[in-house]
Design a protein around this motif. Sequence first.
Motif, PDB file in Angstrom:
ATOM      1  N   VAL A 135       0.853  -1.193   0.000  1.00 60.59           N
ATOM      2  CA  VAL A 135       0.000   0.000   0.000  1.00 60.59           C
ATOM      3  C   VAL A 135       0.886   1.238   0.000  1.00 60.59           C
ATOM      4  O   VAL A 135       2.037   1.174   0.462  1.00 60.59           O
ATOM      5  N   ALA A 136       0.366   2.310  -0.525  1.00 59.67           N
ATOM      6  CA  ALA A 136       1.202   3.519  -0.617  1.00 59.67           C
ATOM      7  C   ALA A 136       0.350   4.766  -0.465  1.00 59.67           C
ATOM      8  O   ALA A 136      -0.847   4.750  -0.740  1.00 59.67           O
TER       9      ALA A 136
ATOM     10  N   ASN B  43       5.917   2.369   4.903  1.00 59.20           N
ATOM     11  CA  ASN B  43       6.868   3.464   4.679  1.00 59.20           C
ATOM     12  C   ASN B  43       6.782   3.923   3.221  1.00 59.20           C
ATOM     13  O   ASN B  43       7.608   4.692   2.750  1.00 59.20           O
ATOM     14  N   ASN B  44       5.779   3.415   2.521  1.00 53.55           N
ATOM     15  CA  ASN B  44       5.602   3.803   1.118  1.00 53.55           C
ATOM     16  C   ASN B  44       4.909   5.152   1.041  1.00 53.55           C
ATOM     17  O   ASN B  44       3.703   5.237   0.828  1.00 53.55           O
TER      18      ASN B  44
ATOM     19  N   ARG C 260       8.916  -1.317  -6.731  1.00 49.64           N
ATOM     20  CA  ARG C 260       7.584  -1.861  -6.443  1.00 49.64           C
ATOM     21  C   ARG C 260       6.534  -1.203  -7.339  1.00 49.64           C
ATOM     22  O   ARG C 260       5.623  -1.842  -7.861  1.00 49.64           O
ATOM     23  N   ILE C 261       6.665   0.092  -7.496  1.00 51.02           N
ATOM     24  CA  ILE C 261       5.686   0.803  -8.334  1.00 51.02           C
ATOM     25  C   ILE C 261       5.804   0.320  -9.776  1.00 51.02           C
ATOM     26  O   ILE C 261       4.826  -0.064 -10.411  1.00 51.02           O
ATOM     27  N   VAL C 262       7.056   0.328 -10.255  1.00 52.77           N
ATOM     28  CA  VAL C 262       7.269  -0.001 -11.663  1.00 52.77           C
ATOM     29  C   VAL C 262       6.870  -1.452 -11.948  1.00 52.77           C
ATOM     30  O   VAL C 262       6.364  -1.757 -13.027  1.00 52.77           O
TER      31      VAL C 262
ATOM     32  N   LYS D 289      -0.944  -2.350  -4.436  1.00 51.85           N
ATOM     33  CA  LYS D 289      -2.297  -2.892  -4.545  1.00 51.85           C
ATOM     34  C   LYS D 289      -3.364  -1.915  -4.040  1.00 51.85           C
ATOM     35  O   LYS D 289      -4.549  -2.082  -4.349  1.00 51.85           O
ATOM     36  N   ALA D 290      -2.952  -0.983  -3.205  1.00 57.96           N
ATOM     37  CA  ALA D 290      -3.924   0.010  -2.733  1.00 57.96           C
ATOM     38  C   ALA D 290      -3.176   1.321  -2.514  1.00 57.96           C
ATOM     39  O   ALA D 290      -2.037   1.304  -2.055  1.00 57.96           O
ATOM     40  N   ALA D 291      -3.822   2.423  -2.857  1.00 61.06           N
ATOM     41  CA  ALA D 291      -3.102   3.693  -2.750  1.00 61.06           C
ATOM     42  C   ALA D 291      -4.031   4.833  -2.382  1.00 61.06           C
ATOM     43  O   ALA D 291      -5.204   4.858  -2.763  1.00 61.06           O
TER      44      ALA D 291
END
Lengths: 603, 1265
Positions: free
Chosen positions: B814-815, B841-842, B1080-1082, B1087-1089
């Motif tokens: 999650v970010a 920590n994202n 992770r993003i690339v 999965k959730a933001a």
Amino acid sequence: MYKVKVGMATCGLSAGAKATYEKLAELTSGDGAPAELGITGCLGMCYREPLVEVHDPDNQEHVLYGGVTPEVAQRIFDEHLKKDALVEDALILRWRDGKAYSGPEASFLNPQVRIVLRNCGVIDPEQIEEYIERGGYKALRKVLKKADPAWVIEEMKASGLRGRGGAGFPTGVKWSLAAGYKSDVKYVVCNADEGDPGAFMDRSVLEGDPHAVLEGMLICGYAIGAQKGYIYCRAEYPLAVKRLRIAIEQARESGYLGENIRGSKFSFDIRVKEGAGAFVCGEETALFASIEGERGLPRLRPPFPAEKGLWGKPTNNNNVETYANVPWIINSGAAAYRKYGTEKSPGTKVFALAGKVKRGGLAEVPMGLPIKNLVFDVGGGIIGDREFKAVQMGGPSGGCIPKELAHTPVDFENIPATGAIMGSGGMVVMDENTCMVDVAHFFLDFTQKESCGKCTFCRIGTLRMLEILERICDGKGRPEDKDKLHQLSIQIKEASLCGLGQTAPNPVLTTLRYFEHEYDAHIMEHYCPSRVCAQLVLYAINERCTGCEACMKGCPVGAISGEKKQMHVLDQGQCIKCGYCVTVCPVDAVSKIAQPQTVAVPA
Amino acid sequence: MSDIATVELTINGQTVQARPGQTIYDAVTELGLDSIPTLCHQPSLPAYGSCFVCVVEVEGRANLLPSCATKVAPGMVINTRSERVLASRKTALELLMSNHYADCLAPCVLGCPAHVDVQGYIALAARGQYGEAADLIRRTNPLPAVCGRVCVRKCEGVCRRALIDDPVAINDLKRYITDSPKAYESWPERAESTGKRIGIVGAGPAGLTAAYFLGLRGHECTIYEMMPEPGGMLRYGIPSYRLPREVLEQEINYIKTRAGVTILSNLKLGRDFKLSDLRAEYDAVFLAMGAMGSNSMSVPKEEETPGVLKGLDFLIEMAQDPRPMQGTVVVVGGGNTAMDAARTARRLGAEKVIVVYRRTRAEMPADPLEITATRAEGIDLIELGAPQELITNAQGRLIAIKCIRMKLGEPDSSGRRRPIPVEGSEFVQNCDWCISAIGQSPILDGIENDKDDMPAISRWNTLVADGLSCATKVPGVFAGGDVQSGPSVAIDCIAAGQHAARSISAYLMATGNGELDLGDLATMAHFNQHTAPRCNYVQPIVMRKDFLGEVSLNDLGPCQKYSRQEMPELEVEERVDTFDEVALGLDWKEARLEWSRCLSCGCAVADDCQLRELCSEYGVDLAKYAGKVQRYQPDDSHPYIIIDNNKCILCNRCIRTCEQVLGESALSLVKRGFNAQVLPAMGKPLSETPCVACGNCEAACPTGALTVKFPFPGRAVVPHKVVESTCAFCSLACRIKVKTAGEGRYWIEPPDTPGSHLCRFGRFGAELYLTTERVTTPLKREGGHFTPTTFENAYADIVADMRHAVARYGPEAVAVFVSPELTNEQMYLAQRIAREALGTNNVACLSTLLTEGKPGPLTPAFGFTASTADRSVLEQADVIVINNSDLKIEQLILAMDVIKAIKRGAKVIAAAGVHGDLIELGTLNLEPLRGSTTIMWQGVAHELLKLGMDKERIKQLPGGAEFISEASAVDMDHVLSETGVELEQLRYCAELIGAGRHVVFIHSPDRTEDKAPGDTVVLGNLMAMLHTSGRRTDLLLARAGCNTAGIETCGAAVEYLPGRQPVPAELAKVTPDRDVLISRIVNGEIKAALVFGEDPLRNNKVRQYLVNVKFLAAMADTMSETAMAADIVLPAATYLEEPGTRVNFEGKIVEFSSVLEPPSGRPGWQVLAGLAGAFGLLGIPYSVDQVREKLRQAVREGYGQYTHFYWNTGEPRRWQGPHAFQRIELRSEAHAIANYLTLIQRYKQDASVIGIKHFRLAAEDARVQ
């Protein structure tokens, strides 16, 4: 062998000197011709152009012929050149050793002292050799040899020469100011943007003796430490520009311009910049802006040009006539110069005589000569021997001096006291048929149109004044108009940035001062005493009418009727006062009538 | 301070000290000795000296001197206010006005007797601000709804639109406004009680108006009304089919409640009380009894014959107790009362109604619209007829009336042709009733004419009072309205009430020394108590075009014909037997067409015009120098700016400002003298010149010659608030002045501080929010569309879904993403939500995460990564290097600083990204290939080393030796082929930099266009080399977002907690650094933001990265692409709505005011705090100040000696030099991702790509809808 010179300045050319020259060239072209042909500038007698001078080197006699058409030229060739017989009816002057001794125009030349005009009408302006032959560039050589710029400035200060552009600021002081500012780049500017209506002194000098101006600028450049000169010349003077360019080219070739002049460490070059016809560019800060490629708007002073002038560098700016004086002063010395003129205004001044004077042309006289001497002795009096009324001096920035003050000496002290200014030397002579309100209107119309538009008072105020003058001339003046004109005049003078605005009201102020009664006549009595203002004049056909129908046929509104060979009648109701009938009448049978009227003045 | 030399001089008789080199203007202003007026002088520009309004007198100088340009000199004796000076200034102003072909106020405003701001209320209505529009009308007229129905429309009679087609239906618009329920919601501010009491006689329009305005000024008003109900003629003279009673009630109720007015009914002057009673009781008395007496027809027996009625009595009676009428009714007269009586008789059942009038219809004084309505209702009109005799039956009741025919003779004193009886033309008209309505006059019972302490009565039976002040000869007694003027119309009486209130207030508040308390409506300069009391007003000067010339169609420019909307009415058959309102009111569509027909004739800066202000102050005579006038058509081809040369005074401030801003001129002066005018350069339209649409020329204009177009309809001066705040369009954070007039009517101007300029975005960028649909409430995706939801429900959904995602995928999946435009306070809250609520920590700003390399690229070398100085260093720099920055487009204000430096002689190297004339003005333009700047600078370093840097000292620094060997070993052929730059240019660049004493680098680290890997580091090495070799050098990091510089400070980054404090170990375990997060993003592992403010999905590449996101919540101000894809959308506030701070590119903390109310009612920090609360976080701050305090603590603890580079609150800062050189990787690579991931950045990009014209058109389209 004779030396023949044709006056080929603008005045000569417009009088037909080209055809005269071509005729003489054709006549003297073959082998064994009795004369050598050349050209020269303006001698000042513009009223007698085209002029041809025949000089006999053997006996040093100069004979001047006036009004020389190609036919007269043929006669000069046939009689004078071939047979040594004078063509009496065309002869206007004979002189020897610079002194005229006979001829009808001797009285024009004899009161003059020709310093600025020393070479005008004498040398061929397109030949540097002739200039050098008459002592040209001697002053520059003297200065370079002395190698003491301070001495030059001191000499200029000692001469008392004052700026001939009109303001009369001491030239030596001006130079010393520019010399006093330290800068690796400095400029010498020559203001040749002679814009006053009726003034053509600078043009004649540039056309007749361009090297004198170059030499004056060179000496100035040396004195103040400048490397570059600009001559800002109006584009309406194509011949002057052409001769300047020729002169600059020849001076470069002869080593009087360019790097390390005549082996000295002094380098100086001059460029000619043509103005685009804006009167305000004769104002020095606007002139600088124009040279820089900006819109010709005056700038705030201080800083003065001596500190920050052209491109923000120390700059000395003088006009053409001022620079032309310089070589003479350096050559002859300050003391010699001070022999002429007055204590506070030494030297001579060139005047352009125009208007209702018999001899319209250029004359250089010592400062301090009374106006009436200029008008009547040099100028030969009023055309048609009519009543002398006033002179207008200083162009549109100047003022009108009435005949009652004709004893006033022309110099930097006495002329300003009258409300007029010395100006650059235009002098328009007016006779009894001149309406002073109309004169004020004429000059204001000029300045109003030439305002650059920057300052409120000059931009709008001069137009409002003009509108008031227009309505006065149209007979619609209001009682408060004189006060309004006076108040606006003062306020415009007091609150304008440059000389144009500060002086524009002068013609109005001086006419109000000396000719208030003419304003009153227009406003209170709907009457133009000089019968000039069309709306205040009636045209009437008098008994001299022969019934020739000339006026009747040409009248644009059909206001004239009558039978052939019968006296015609003019219908006042239809007349639009165009004046056509007056001009065509062969017997002077149309008269202009103006009478004071008692009228209800609109509130 | 004694060591600074001063100049001693005398100003206005006072010996003062001024600074040498100061102008007289500055000295006088600084010393506060006088306020010298000027029009052409602008303190931030060099003196120009053209208007000559600032002249002063200096002893010994023949001319007056412009004080703006004249420097002080020792011993100068200056007078700034001598008669000569004042007269000269006055003439200058009069001359300027004689060529100022302009309307300060619109003809409609001037045509209205009460000067109602027609243009203003139409403009407000056009924006849908009906409440504000009604309030604006009520500033001069408290009876807007009444006037909207019964006014005689003097405004429309002078409407300029009539030159094109028909006048605007002003009155119908007024009615439309007052028909809105919003029109009666306001509570205008009422001044504190003055304790003064005023008695008013008559509750008609004059009395009510006076009471309203007096009440608002804090006076206590009591109205004595003789009838049972208030309203006067409005209630009893005007039938309800024209003015429904409930409309009148509503107006009177507003007046009573808002102004605290007491109305006592059934009390008649002369019957129930006397004037002397009132004088004893009150501090002032206003007599406004109207003209309620009917004139007689002068026909024998008219008083006593049954069947003969008086018009007004008839109307009054029917208003109270309508009874049916039968038979034929003859109404005598041609005024409004006659029409009203005839139409009332018709409605009461009269079979036949005939109006008899002694002149023709054309001369009738009645409102033409009412005459038409009368005729439409089948009422006959006998023109040129006059009653002569009443014919009665045996019982003496009226059965017919004998009339005589008239013919029209010469005009009389009223200008109308006098009717003359035609002998022998008598005729008889049968009738059952005759209603005479041939005029009214006041009833003056109770005023004893013969007493000295009573107001005088004129021979027309009116009270004698001054028309403007309403003062009678008796101190404290005022009279106005019909009782003073004779019968008139409502708006005249309203004007009288307005004047009376003004002068009564001034009279009451006059202090002992004759000073007056000036009312807010106009200035009363003088109140002469010695003679008959009388007020003189100094009104602001009003220039009007028709004063200088006849206004023609030509003046209006190209306009399309568009006919006026007719007022819909009840059909005749429906209306003639009821008293229902005939006029139905315009609908929205019709009203919209009408208000768009308004030409906005009045000047848009009439209240802000320096010329007008000075002309009023100096009392100029507008006619004194009347003469030729320049007439121009305004040029409105530019998208933002209108040029109206008619109003130009040629002060050149616009041209000079443009020159200062751009280094060249988009505007220029053409022609000379009286014909001189300001035109866009080369005669092109302004939009085709180098104009960057910054609007600074407009801000410089002292008149209305340059005005801005507003992004909303209607150009008018309307009441507005002014609030200072900060711009958020780039990282410069310029101060702005926001003017707001409610509900989406706001615009931005530069602050008043001299030299304050804005760029296009700062000035006009806020339009973005006016022309784009805003998110106004939380939205929840349901099926394929969004439905509004509450904040609480939205929070609950987010909490549930995010917790679910954390539980299912782990905290690493999650970010939380923040926008570089959020405030520090928002960023702080966002990272707490990530770390404390989600345990991840994202947290990052995607815009910078995906474009910038390592965090803090200069920190190893400098100790910090931020600008080393304020932008004021550009004033000292002799070499300026612009790298990867398109200043003219992105940071115009910085470009202005650079242009100033160029004029000062600084050398400017346009290294990369620079466009436009900065290139031409600069010394060198390099233009390397995209992505190759790092290699290029290494090449420059190579050349610089050859020119002789201090290698020994460089070697002493860590990495110095390696730097020298690497830079020396650079293969220049490789550099040239990679960069495409010529060797000579690189060498010249090195020479210029090497010769510099103070080299300033401007670099945009997050701009991707001309970015190269490691470019910030290579510049750092270059700076270190120069610094070590004895040069001063500084770096200005021009950041892309307005708070990019604050991201790390606020902890919205993987590596740092707020204050760049280290991340706790367990969080660092989740995501140790940004590379992990990026991968992770690339790799699509998120999965959730929660996306706060950014619009990452706008970028296709980033959109692909986020395809696996199962739950997405977005906080957005408009429906961005990210919002469109979100499951929950939270409304965000714009920079004008959000309080808080941001960090500008210099590291300074800048304050933002919340100038506007966010449409959702909640600023962004509150939305985030609410969400944090919903997550159950403890210690959530309850105010923005509290958030800031927490941040401040963290920063203080975290930054140590470098605090003021990141969080500067005004401390001086000095870069002490580098600590090390860094290794760089010589790689060229053009960046794939554009970093414009926010609405503001997108707008900036769109506006610069598409061009101002096109972009603005979109806004105009939005306006038309």
